[in-house]
Enzyme design. Structure first.
Site, short mmCIF file in Angstrom:
data_model
loop_
_atom_site.label_atom_id
_atom_site.label_comp_id
_atom_site.label_asym_id
_atom_site.label_seq_id
_atom_site.Cartn_x
_atom_site.Cartn_y
_atom_site.Cartn_z
N HIS A 84 2.81 -24.96 -12.93
CA HIS A 84 2.17 -25.27 -14.25
C HIS A 84 3.23 -25.16 -15.39
O HIS A 84 3.82 -23.96 -15.16
CB HIS A 84 1.13 -24.12 -14.40
CG HIS A 84 -0.14 -24.23 -13.22
ND1 HIS A 84 0.08 -23.74 -12.17
CD2 HIS A 84 -1.22 -24.76 -13.31
CE1 HIS A 84 -1.12 -23.71 -11.32
NE2 HIS A 84 -1.96 -24.53 -12.35
N ASP A 112 5.28 -22.35 -8.22
CA ASP A 112 4.38 -22.67 -9.50
C ASP A 112 4.79 -23.78 -10.21
O ASP A 112 6.08 -23.85 -10.59
CB ASP A 112 4.23 -21.43 -10.32
CG ASP A 112 3.01 -21.46 -11.22
OD1 ASP A 112 2.68 -22.53 -11.62
OD2 ASP A 112 2.38 -20.36 -11.64
N SER A 167 2.18 -15.99 -8.48
CA SER A 167 3.33 -16.09 -9.35
C SER A 167 3.71 -14.61 -9.86
O SER A 167 4.78 -14.28 -10.35
CB SER A 167 3.04 -17.17 -10.32
OG SER A 167 3.02 -18.24 -9.59
CO1 B1M Z 1 -3.95 -25.33 -11.56
N1 B1M Z 1 -4.64 -23.50 -11.38
N2 B1M Z 1 -3.68 -25.30 -9.62
N3 B1M Z 1 -3.23 -26.91 -12.07
N4 B1M Z 1 -4.76 -25.20 -13.30
C1 B1M Z 1 -5.14 -22.90 -12.44
C2 B1M Z 1 -4.11 -21.89 -13.12
C3 B1M Z 1 -6.51 -21.95 -12.03
C4 B1M Z 1 -6.65 -20.62 -12.74
C5 B1M Z 1 -7.78 -22.99 -11.88
C6 B1M Z 1 -8.90 -22.44 -11.35
O1 B1M Z 1 -8.87 -22.27 -10.01
N5 B1M Z 1 -9.93 -21.83 -12.09
C7 B1M Z 1 -5.93 -21.73 -10.49
C8 B1M Z 1 -5.28 -20.44 -10.23
C9 B1M Z 1 -6.01 -19.29 -9.38
C10 B1M Z 1 -5.03 -18.37 -9.12
O2 B1M Z 1 -4.08 -18.16 -8.47
N6 B1M Z 1 -5.61 -17.11 -9.71
C11 B1M Z 1 -4.92 -22.98 -10.16
C12 B1M Z 1 -4.79 -23.47 -8.97
C13 B1M Z 1 -5.54 -22.84 -7.79
C14 B1M Z 1 -3.79 -24.60 -8.77
C15 B1M Z 1 -3.60 -25.32 -7.32
C16 B1M Z 1 -3.28 -24.30 -6.29
C17 B1M Z 1 -4.61 -26.16 -6.99
C18 B1M Z 1 -4.49 -26.82 -5.88
O3 B1M Z 1 -3.59 -27.60 -5.32
N7 B1M Z 1 -5.51 -26.79 -4.62
C19 B1M Z 1 -2.41 -26.27 -7.54
C20 B1M Z 1 -1.06 -24.94 -7.59
C21 B1M Z 1 0.25 -26.03 -7.72
C22 B1M Z 1 1.50 -25.14 -7.74
O4 B1M Z 1 1.49 -24.37 -8.92
N8 B1M Z 1 2.13 -24.77 -6.76
C23 B1M Z 1 -2.46 -26.45 -9.23
C24 B1M Z 1 -2.29 -27.47 -9.96
C25 B1M Z 1 -2.59 -27.77 -11.04
C26 B1M Z 1 -2.11 -29.10 -11.88
C27 B1M Z 1 -0.91 -29.67 -11.39
C28 B1M Z 1 -3.03 -30.18 -11.25
C29 B1M Z 1 -2.30 -28.61 -13.40
C30 B1M Z 1 -1.07 -28.56 -14.06
C31 B1M Z 1 -0.33 -29.41 -14.65
C32 B1M Z 1 0.88 -28.96 -15.38
O5 B1M Z 1 0.96 -27.82 -15.96
N9 B1M Z 1 1.83 -29.93 -15.77
C33 B1M Z 1 -3.19 -27.50 -13.30
C34 B1M Z 1 -3.95 -27.10 -14.41
C35 B1M Z 1 -3.86 -27.95 -15.62
C36 B1M Z 1 -4.63 -25.75 -14.40
C37 B1M Z 1 -5.66 -25.29 -15.37
C38 B1M Z 1 -6.85 -25.76 -15.42
C39 B1M Z 1 -5.03 -25.15 -16.82
C40 B1M Z 1 -3.51 -24.74 -17.10
C41 B1M Z 1 -3.01 -24.77 -18.33
O6 B1M Z 1 -2.30 -25.73 -18.62
N10 B1M Z 1 -3.64 -24.12 -19.39
C42 B1M Z 1 -5.78 -23.70 -14.83
C43 B1M Z 1 -6.92 -22.92 -15.26
C44 B1M Z 1 -7.01 -22.50 -16.76
O7 B1M Z 1 -5.92 -21.82 -17.17
N11 B1M Z 1 -8.00 -22.40 -17.21
C45 B1M Z 1 -5.44 -23.81 -13.39
C46 B1M Z 1 -3.16 -24.59 -20.96
C47 B1M Z 1 -1.81 -23.52 -21.13
C48 B1M Z 1 -1.57 -23.78 -22.69
O8 B1M Z 1 -2.12 -22.19 -20.89
O9 B1M Z 1 -0.41 -22.10 -19.29
O10 B1M Z 1 -2.16 -20.27 -19.51
P1 B1M Z 1 -1.20 -21.40 -20.24
O11 B1M Z 1 -0.58 -20.74 -21.10
C49 B1M Z 1 -0.92 -19.73 -22.19
C50 B1M Z 1 -0.65 -18.35 -21.59
O12 B1M Z 1 -0.72 -18.00 -20.39
C51 B1M Z 1 0.98 -18.09 -22.32
O13 B1M Z 1 0.83 -18.76 -23.38
C52 B1M Z 1 0.10 -19.97 -23.28
C53 B1M Z 1 -0.69 -20.00 -24.61
O14 B1M Z 1 -0.23 -19.71 -25.70
N12 B1M Z 1 1.98 -18.15 -21.59
C54 B1M Z 1 3.19 -17.50 -21.78
C55 B1M Z 1 2.40 -18.88 -20.50
N13 B1M Z 1 3.33 -18.99 -20.00
C56 B1M Z 1 4.08 -18.08 -20.96
C57 B1M Z 1 5.32 -17.62 -21.02
C58 B1M Z 1 5.86 -16.68 -22.12
C59 B1M Z 1 4.91 -16.40 -22.80
C60 B1M Z 1 3.72 -16.64 -22.96
O15 B1M Z 1 7.16 -16.21 -22.23
C61 B1M Z 1 8.21 -16.75 -21.36
#
Ligand code: B1M
Length: 214
Positions: free
Chosen positions: A101, A99, A152
């Site tokens: 992200h 992963d 993940s």
């Molecule tokens: Co990707 N991605 N992505 N992506 N991406 C998602 C997660 C996805 C839901 C989008 C979708 O299809 N709707 C989907 C996952 C599907 C699934 O498995 N259910 C997805 C996919 C499919 C993929 C790829 C497979 C795409 C591809 O290549 N075909 C690929 C995977 C690569 C890999 O990991 N091997 C991929 C790639 C990417 C980018 C690189 C382009 C980019 C990431 C860039 C980066 O992070 N530097 C990206 C992005 C940006 C997203 C979305 C659009 C946004 C994620 C984000 O940053 N959110 C995402 C869709 C979505 O979430 N709406 C998506 C903002 C962030 C602040 O929130 O990380 O959730 P988040 O963190 C939250 C909580 O989760 C929590 O606190 C935060 C808020 O306070 N939290 C914690 C997180 N970690 C924590 C740890 C803690 C406590 C809380 O304690 C340790």
């Protein structure tokens, strides 16, 4: 457009043009940095996720959005609340193997660091053996694992098993979009000797980390 619509728009469009001015307006209005992140910026990210899911955005465009989000968080970071308390403990953070992200994890880092925790951030795509080695070297009080992909969540179970096999039982904090409290309690916890806690967001992560240190 309203200010919030513009702020969401910078994330959706993956642009920084006008972003900092509008962030400053929001700050000048007295809004808290984290409310700006959790409000309009997250709304934008959710829209990016929706569009990507519908094949209306390509990965390169999502990367641009991620860049805007990171730029916004960096701009807001110096305005975030910090606590004056003495050092609380050390947290080792990682996005699990497979992963990449890291925006959520890095937000957790900022919030914990601003509130007295020492952070060792191992980055993205971190294998269990790296976690084990780093845990032995840094001796953290908490291991924080992040992961956004469905696979993940499963990887966290394997990671917990590997840590347990290496005789590590430091409390683990897990978070990320694909995880749930139920999965944490029924799947990750039973695979580990120590405590496993689920954080719904970064602030909840801080609450839990604080409680673990008392
Ligand atoms: Co990707 N991605 N992505 N992506 N991406 C998602 C997660 C996805 C839901 C989008 C979708 O299809 N709707 C989907 C996952 C599907 C699934 O498995 N259910 C997805 C996919 C499919 C993929 C790829 C497979 C795409 C591809 O290549 N075909 C690929 C995977 C690569 C890999 O990991 N091997 C991929 C790639 C990417 C980018 C690189 C382009 C980019 C990431 C860039 C980066 O992070 N530097 C990206 C992005 C940006 C997203 C979305 C659009 C946004 C994620 C984000 O940053 N959110 C995402 C869709 C979505 O979430 N709406 C998506 C903002 C962030 C602040 O929130 O990380 O959730 P988040 O963190 C939250 C909580 O989760 C929590 O606190 C935060 C808020 O306070 N939290 C914690 C997180 N970690 C924590 C740890 C803690 C406590 C809380 O304690 C340790």
């Amino acid at each position: 457009l309203t200010l919030d619509e513009r702020l969401s728009g910078y994330i959706v469009e993956g642009t920084k043009q006008g972003l900092y001015d509008d962030l400053q307006i929001a700050l000048d209005e007295g809004r808290k940095p984290l409310d700006i992140v959790n409000g309009p910026l997250m709304t934008g990210m959710d829209e990016v996720g929706r569009l990507f899911n519908n094949n209306e955005l390509i990965v390169a465009e999502v990367l641009q959005s991620a860049e805007s989000m990171k730029a916004a968080v960096s701009y807001l970071e110096p305005h975030m609340e910090t606590s004056e308390v003495s050092k609380k403990g050390k947290v080792m953070l990682a996005t699990v193997k497979g992963d990449v992200h890291d925006i959520g994890k890095n937000l957790v880092e900022i919030i914990l660091a601003n509130n007295g925790f020492d952070i060792v951030n191992l980055g993205i795509n971190v294998r269990s053996d790296q976690l084990v080695q780093q845990a032995k070297e840094h001796k953290p009080d908490i291991i924080g694992l992040s992961g956004l992909l469905v696979k993940s969540a499963q990887q966290m179970v394997l990671t917990a098993e590997d840590l347990k096999a290496a005789d590590i039982h430091i409390p683990i904090l897990v978070g990320g979009a694909a995880l749930t409290r139920k999965f944490t309690e029924t799947r990750i916890s039973p695979s580990y000797e120590g405590l496993v806690l689920y954080a719904s967001d970064a602030m909840n992560g801080l609450d839990l980390a604080n409680r673990l240190q008392h």
